[in-house]
Write a protein that holds these residues in place. Sequence first.
Motif, PDB file in Angstrom:
ATOM      1  N   VAL A 190       5.820  -0.657  -5.082  1.00 25.51           N
ATOM      2  CA  VAL A 190       4.777  -0.445  -4.076  1.00 25.51           C
ATOM      3  C   VAL A 190       4.134  -1.786  -3.766  1.00 25.51           C
ATOM      4  CG1 VAL A 190       2.609   0.696  -3.522  1.00 25.51           C
ATOM      5  CG2 VAL A 190       4.333   1.900  -4.880  1.00 25.51           C
ATOM      6  N   ILE A 191       4.093  -2.159  -2.493  1.00 27.43           N
ATOM      7  CA  ILE A 191       3.445  -3.388  -2.068  1.00 27.43           C
ATOM      8  C   ILE A 191       2.353  -3.045  -1.066  1.00 27.43           C
ATOM      9  CG2 ILE A 191       5.548  -4.737  -2.428  1.00 27.43           C
ATOM     10  CD1 ILE A 191       5.974  -4.799   0.575  1.00 27.43           C
ATOM     11  N   THR A 192       1.462  -4.003  -0.808  1.00 27.68           N
ATOM     12  CA  THR A 192       0.370  -3.767   0.131  1.00 27.68           C
ATOM     13  C   THR A 192       0.748  -4.259   1.529  1.00 27.68           C
ATOM     14  OG1 THR A 192      -0.598  -5.866  -0.578  1.00 27.68           O
ATOM     15  CG2 THR A 192      -1.431  -3.870  -1.617  1.00 27.68           C
ATOM     16  N   LYS A 193       0.181  -3.612   2.543  1.00 28.93           N
ATOM     17  CA  LYS A 193       0.447  -4.018   3.918  1.00 28.93           C
ATOM     18  C   LYS A 193      -0.337  -5.267   4.298  1.00 28.93           C
ATOM     19  CE  LYS A 193       1.646   0.514   5.839  1.00 28.93           C
ATOM     20  NZ  LYS A 193       1.289   1.558   6.841  1.00 28.93           N
ATOM     21  N   ASP A 194      -1.570  -5.382   3.820  1.00 32.76           N
ATOM     22  CA  ASP A 194      -2.436  -6.487   4.193  1.00 32.76           C
ATOM     23  C   ASP A 194      -2.338  -7.629   3.180  1.00 32.76           C
ATOM     24  OD1 ASP A 194      -3.356  -5.002   6.365  1.00 32.76           O
ATOM     25  OD2 ASP A 194      -4.944  -4.066   5.174  1.00 32.76           O
ATOM     26  N   ARG A 195      -2.450  -8.852   3.663  1.00 34.70           N
ATOM     27  CA  ARG A 195      -2.457 -10.041   2.806  1.00 34.70           C
ATOM     28  C   ARG A 195      -1.243 -10.076   1.876  1.00 34.70           C
ATOM     29  NH1 ARG A 195      -6.156  -9.982  -0.865  1.00 34.70           N
ATOM     30  NH2 ARG A 195      -6.490 -12.232  -0.980  1.00 34.70           N
ATOM     31  N   SER A 196      -0.107  -9.616   2.390  1.00 38.17           N
ATOM     32  CA  SER A 196       1.070  -9.520   1.548  1.00 38.17           C
ATOM     33  C   SER A 196       2.323  -9.789   2.365  1.00 38.17           C
ATOM     34  CB  SER A 196       1.149  -8.129   0.913  1.00 38.17           C
ATOM     35  OG  SER A 196       2.355  -7.952   0.217  1.00 38.17           O
ATOM     36  N   VAL A 197       3.299 -10.424   1.751  1.00 40.98           N
ATOM     37  CA  VAL A 197       4.586 -10.606   2.418  1.00 40.98           C
ATOM     38  C   VAL A 197       5.364  -9.295   2.354  1.00 40.98           C
ATOM     39  CG1 VAL A 197       5.770 -11.394   0.318  1.00 40.98           C
ATOM     40  CG2 VAL A 197       6.638 -12.080   2.555  1.00 40.98           C
ATOM     41  N   GLY A 198       6.096  -9.001   3.409  1.00 44.01           N
ATOM     42  CA  GLY A 198       6.947  -7.823   3.412  1.00 44.01           C
ATOM     43  C   GLY A 198       8.368  -8.192   3.011  1.00 44.01           C
ATOM     44  N   THR A 204      -1.582   1.021   2.579  1.00 45.21           N
ATOM     45  CA  THR A 204      -2.783   0.386   3.123  1.00 45.21           C
ATOM     46  C   THR A 204      -3.867   0.266   2.070  1.00 45.21           C
ATOM     47  OG1 THR A 204      -2.294   1.307   5.314  1.00 45.21           O
ATOM     48  CG2 THR A 204      -4.540   0.537   4.919  1.00 45.21           C
ATOM     49  N   ASN A 205      -4.002   1.265   1.221  1.00 46.26           N
ATOM     50  CA  ASN A 205      -5.074   1.297   0.224  1.00 46.26           C
ATOM     51  C   ASN A 205      -4.465   1.426  -1.172  1.00 46.26           C
ATOM     52  OD1 ASN A 205      -7.262   2.126  -1.506  1.00 46.26           O
ATOM     53  ND2 ASN A 205      -8.428   2.629   0.339  1.00 46.26           N
ATOM     54  N   LEU A 206      -4.389   0.311  -1.884  1.00 46.54           N
ATOM     55  CA  LEU A 206      -3.760   0.319  -3.208  1.00 46.54           C
ATOM     56  C   LEU A 206      -4.607   1.057  -4.231  1.00 46.54           C
ATOM     57  CD1 LEU A 206      -1.299  -0.585  -4.792  1.00 46.54           C
ATOM     58  CD2 LEU A 206      -2.449  -2.756  -5.269  1.00 46.54           C
ATOM     59  N   ALA A 207      -5.932   0.994  -4.094  1.00 49.23           N
ATOM     60  CA  ALA A 207      -6.811   1.706  -5.031  1.00 49.23           C
ATOM     61  C   ALA A 207      -6.560   3.208  -4.960  1.00 49.23           C
ATOM     62  CB  ALA A 207      -8.274   1.384  -4.725  1.00 49.23           C
ATOM     63  N   GLN A 208      -6.417   3.733  -3.755  1.00 45.24           N
ATOM     64  CA  GLN A 208      -6.115   5.156  -3.600  1.00 45.24           C
ATOM     65  C   GLN A 208      -4.724   5.482  -4.122  1.00 45.24           C
ATOM     66  OE1 GLN A 208      -6.742   6.355   0.459  1.00 45.24           O
ATOM     67  NE2 GLN A 208      -8.967   6.044   0.379  1.00 45.24           N
ATOM     68  N   THR A 209      -3.815   4.528  -3.978  1.00 37.60           N
ATOM     69  CA  THR A 209      -2.457   4.715  -4.485  1.00 37.60           C
ATOM     70  C   THR A 209      -2.457   4.882  -6.000  1.00 37.60           C
ATOM     71  OG1 THR A 209      -1.461   3.478  -2.653  1.00 37.60           O
ATOM     72  CG2 THR A 209      -0.175   3.650  -4.688  1.00 37.60           C
ATOM     73  N   LEU A 210      -3.286   4.098  -6.681  1.00 34.60           N
ATOM     74  CA  LEU A 210      -3.391   4.222  -8.135  1.00 34.60           C
ATOM     75  C   LEU A 210      -3.864   5.617  -8.525  1.00 34.60           C
ATOM     76  CD1 LEU A 210      -2.918   1.188  -8.081  1.00 34.60           C
ATOM     77  CD2 LEU A 210      -4.819   0.892  -9.669  1.00 34.60           C
ATOM     78  N   GLU A 211      -4.840   6.141  -7.796  1.00 41.48           N
ATOM     79  CA  GLU A 211      -5.341   7.480  -8.093  1.00 41.48           C
ATOM     80  C   GLU A 211      -4.261   8.532  -7.852  1.00 41.48           C
ATOM     81  OE1 GLU A 211      -8.194   8.157  -9.566  1.00 41.48           O
ATOM     82  OE2 GLU A 211      -8.399   5.971  -9.655  1.00 41.48           O
ATOM     83  N   ARG A 212      -3.487   8.342  -6.811  1.00 42.42           N
ATOM     84  CA  ARG A 212      -2.403   9.295  -6.525  1.00 42.42           C
ATOM     85  C   ARG A 212      -1.337   9.252  -7.626  1.00 42.42           C
ATOM     86  NH1 ARG A 212       0.079  12.899  -6.530  1.00 42.42           N
ATOM     87  NH2 ARG A 212       1.556  13.782  -5.046  1.00 42.42           N
ATOM     88  N   LEU A 213      -1.029   8.065  -8.113  1.00 38.43           N
ATOM     89  CA  LEU A 213      -0.049   7.941  -9.192  1.00 38.43           C
ATOM     90  C   LEU A 213      -0.572   8.576 -10.484  1.00 38.43           C
ATOM     91  CD1 LEU A 213       1.235   4.320  -8.523  1.00 38.43           C
ATOM     92  CD2 LEU A 213       2.597   6.416  -8.379  1.00 38.43           C
ATOM     93  N   LYS A 214      -1.858   8.423 -10.734  1.00 39.12           N
ATOM     94  CA  LYS A 214      -2.445   9.067 -11.917  1.00 39.12           C
ATOM     95  C   LYS A 214      -2.310  10.578 -11.821  1.00 39.12           C
ATOM     96  CE  LYS A 214      -5.954   5.545 -12.965  1.00 39.12           C
ATOM     97  NZ  LYS A 214      -7.408   5.283 -13.078  1.00 39.12           N
TER      98      LYS A 214
END
Length: 247
Positions: free
Chosen positions: A125-133, A155-165
């Motif tokens: 999983v990578i981020t869309k913003d401030r990140s190379v694709g 778009t939102n890595l913090a929310q992604t962490l919660e979803r993975l949990k």
Amino acid sequence: MSDEIVYGINAVTEALRGERKSFELFIAGSPDDRRLARIVQLANERGVAVRSRQKPDITRLAGSDHHQGVALRVEPFPYSDLEDIIAATAAAEDALVLLLDSIQDPANLGSMVRSAACAGASGIVITKDRSVGVTPSVERVSAGAVETLPIARVTNLAQTLERLKEAGFWIYGLSDEASATIFRQKFSGKIALLVGNEGEGIRPLVRKGCDVILSIPLHGGVSSLNAAVAGSIALFEVVRQRELAVK
């Protein structure tokens, strides 16, 4: 979206083996080169047109002289959906996912994709913003590994962490400031390893979503590791522990 040019022997080989549609293969080299001959064979099997070109032409086409005499025109890289990765790991008790927070160096991303693939990771999983694709440069550095495992952009890595949990994953973040180390941590169950940005590390809001923050113990005069090196070490510490558990 426009087509992409994949270049380099390994990257082109994996692209031809993958699911992306390929349009044209450009070759500059001896027909006696077994590696190039294998690539031409793969192209023929997939019905991809093969064009002979001079090396300077392929350099202009690829935008790089690291093409090894081969380039492939393909459709844009198909990112996966986070939910697809979660669904694919639903029945796996020991799934391993790599999370990357704002990695900006193509060489770092490509290297970590290759390491994750070799470690048997289920996805990245990578981020869309401030990140190379996933660019052609990333594909070359990964030696074509980008074609072998799903990569999602969020778009939102913090929310992604919660979803993975919610899906049963434990989140382990890497930071050189942590007192606990990866070598004293027992890794079990579903694991998501989080590597931060090359300069700033994991962002504070994202860090709050980690279950555990771990460091890699360093000795000597250098105070930190390259992001790709740190991520690779952590991935294979998980692999090492799981190999020992099987014995």
